[in-house]
Design a protein around this motif. Sequence first.
Motif, mmCIF file in Angstrom:
data_model
loop_
_atom_site.group_PDB
_atom_site.id
_atom_site.type_symbol
_atom_site.label_atom_id
_atom_site.label_comp_id
_atom_site.label_asym_id
_atom_site.label_seq_id
_atom_site.Cartn_x
_atom_site.Cartn_y
_atom_site.Cartn_z
ATOM 1 N N LEU A 1 14.193 4.420 -0.837
ATOM 2 C CA LEU A 1 13.676 4.125 -2.178
ATOM 3 C C LEU A 1 12.159 4.238 -2.216
ATOM 4 O O LEU A 1 11.584 4.798 -3.162
ATOM 5 C CB LEU A 1 14.121 2.726 -2.599
ATOM 6 N N THR A 2 11.498 3.730 -1.197
ATOM 7 C CA THR A 2 10.037 3.811 -1.154
ATOM 8 C C THR A 2 9.569 5.257 -1.082
ATOM 9 O O THR A 2 8.621 5.648 -1.782
ATOM 10 C CB THR A 2 9.499 3.034 0.061
ATOM 11 N N LEU B 1 9.883 6.684 -4.509
ATOM 12 C CA LEU B 1 8.870 6.156 -5.423
ATOM 13 C C LEU B 1 7.493 6.750 -5.145
ATOM 14 O O LEU B 1 6.717 6.993 -6.068
ATOM 15 C CB LEU B 1 8.816 4.634 -5.317
ATOM 16 N N ARG B 2 7.190 6.987 -3.881
ATOM 17 C CA ARG B 2 5.872 7.516 -3.520
ATOM 18 C C ARG B 2 5.678 8.965 -3.951
ATOM 19 O O ARG B 2 4.555 9.471 -3.907
ATOM 20 C CB ARG B 2 5.648 7.378 -2.008
ATOM 21 N N ALA C 1 1.649 7.267 -7.370
ATOM 22 C CA ALA C 1 2.273 6.101 -6.760
ATOM 23 C C ALA C 1 1.788 5.863 -5.335
ATOM 24 O O ALA C 1 1.743 4.725 -4.870
ATOM 25 C CB ALA C 1 3.795 6.247 -6.767
ATOM 26 N N SER C 2 1.413 6.935 -4.641
ATOM 27 C CA SER C 2 0.972 6.770 -3.260
ATOM 28 C C SER C 2 -0.332 5.990 -3.171
ATOM 29 O O SER C 2 -0.647 5.415 -2.115
ATOM 30 C CB SER C 2 0.802 8.143 -2.601
ATOM 31 N N LEU D 1 1.498 2.327 -3.485
ATOM 32 C CA LEU D 1 2.447 2.054 -2.423
ATOM 33 C C LEU D 1 2.035 2.691 -1.098
ATOM 34 O O LEU D 1 2.647 2.444 -0.082
ATOM 35 C CB LEU D 1 3.842 2.552 -2.821
ATOM 36 N N ASP E 1 5.133 4.255 4.594
ATOM 37 C CA ASP E 1 6.044 3.641 3.629
ATOM 38 C C ASP E 1 6.210 2.138 3.839
ATOM 39 O O ASP E 1 6.956 1.494 3.100
ATOM 40 C CB ASP E 1 7.422 4.313 3.714
ATOM 41 N N VAL F 1 10.020 -3.646 -1.887
ATOM 42 C CA VAL F 1 11.294 -3.367 -2.565
ATOM 43 C C VAL F 1 12.523 -3.866 -1.818
ATOM 44 O O VAL F 1 13.631 -3.822 -2.366
ATOM 45 C CB VAL F 1 11.461 -1.851 -2.825
ATOM 46 N N ILE G 1 6.324 9.866 -6.997
ATOM 47 C CA ILE G 1 5.846 9.792 -8.387
ATOM 48 C C ILE G 1 4.334 9.995 -8.383
ATOM 49 O O ILE G 1 3.637 9.403 -7.575
ATOM 50 C CB ILE G 1 6.210 8.424 -9.006
ATOM 51 N N GLY H 1 5.525 -0.281 0.846
ATOM 52 C CA GLY H 1 6.561 -0.143 -0.173
ATOM 53 C C GLY H 1 7.868 -0.764 0.261
ATOM 54 O O GLY H 1 8.570 -1.394 -0.537
#
Length: 392
Positions: free
Chosen positions: A378-379, A382-383, A388-389, A392, A334, A341, A385, A337
């Motif tokens: 948050l990261t 988001l990952r 997304a990985s 991020l 992470d 952020v 999604i 990311g």
Amino acid sequence: MSHSATIGAEAHAAPKAKARNLSLDRARTFLTLVVLLHHAVIPYTYFGHTDPASWAGFDVVVLATDSFFMAMFFFLSGLFTWPGIARKAPSVFLRDRLLRLGLPFAIAAFTVIPLAYYAIALRHDPGLSFTAFWWKTITVGPWPSGPIWFVWVLLAFDLTASLLYRVSAHLVDPGNRVSLRGFDQPAVFWLLLVVVTTIAYVPALLYFGGSKWFELGPFSVQASRILLYFAYFFIGVSVGAANFERGILSAGGQLPKQRWLWVIATLIPYCLMWGMIYIKREVLGNPDPQPHWYQAIYGTFFVLFSGSILLAILAFFLHQKSRGPNLLDRMQADAYGIFLVHYPIALWIQYALFDYSWPAIVKAAIGFVLTVILSWALTAALRKIPGASHVL
């Protein structure tokens, strides 16, 4: 054959894809935390603080972090660039870099950065709406990039390296040979690093000064340091080009065995930098612009410190024997990311703490811990999604 006898042949070995390196992963994640610490304490520095509370000890922290951590990020980013270029078609390499660097930069420039600086704008104009601030930022400006300037500059460096590879895959051989010699003699590699970065940095510092930035919308970079960063990046490319396990960053080499010597080598130029700062403030009276002789001496101490602390930090991570997961290992996936952020989180926490008459150490500690926790959470979200990985 002895290690030194094989250097000439090994420096020309074909680049190979590298497996994950635990020591370097930990060093990179550690640097991410250093970035968060840097942004957590800046408002509470004694000189130029932006909060009523301050502590001179944070100036000690900021001088150290600002003098090495971005250069070290570029060095680490360069380590696996040459093998990546070698095994991918140019179009594939470009696509991957645009996905990993270009897309996050574009998204962050339109979202993360305006959110961050809106906290500062509200301090001066409490009635300002975010919509009005966002529109003014992207149409009129200024449109600062905050810490994400690193992302677009790294993209530019990667593309430059790709072009250089097409010119000749052997451009990195001299640096790789020095890296291989660094297995037994880390000081030889340090000397290369210092000489190259002095040439790249000191003349630019004399010409541009320390405060000028090249800026075009959200694309910005400190003028005096752009060549310094490229030097660190390209030396990193050279180190990682071939026979990585037999070079300066080998866990079996001399660097981790000499780690305490590199701590001493780091402290000497750092103290000399403070001596120059004292001369500037107390003897010269903070002149603007600074005399060229002053900038040349300070810039030399700066590159000596940067090169020494790079090797000192890497020496300690290379020396670590623990294979089990620790905090840095758990955070590693992470880390990128978190870097992207964290800035609005850090600035909004500082905005919330501004009116409290607490000691600077307390405010900075709260800001740092909350920024780490919230950025990580948050990261991680988001990952999850889909897709997304890969970014991020």
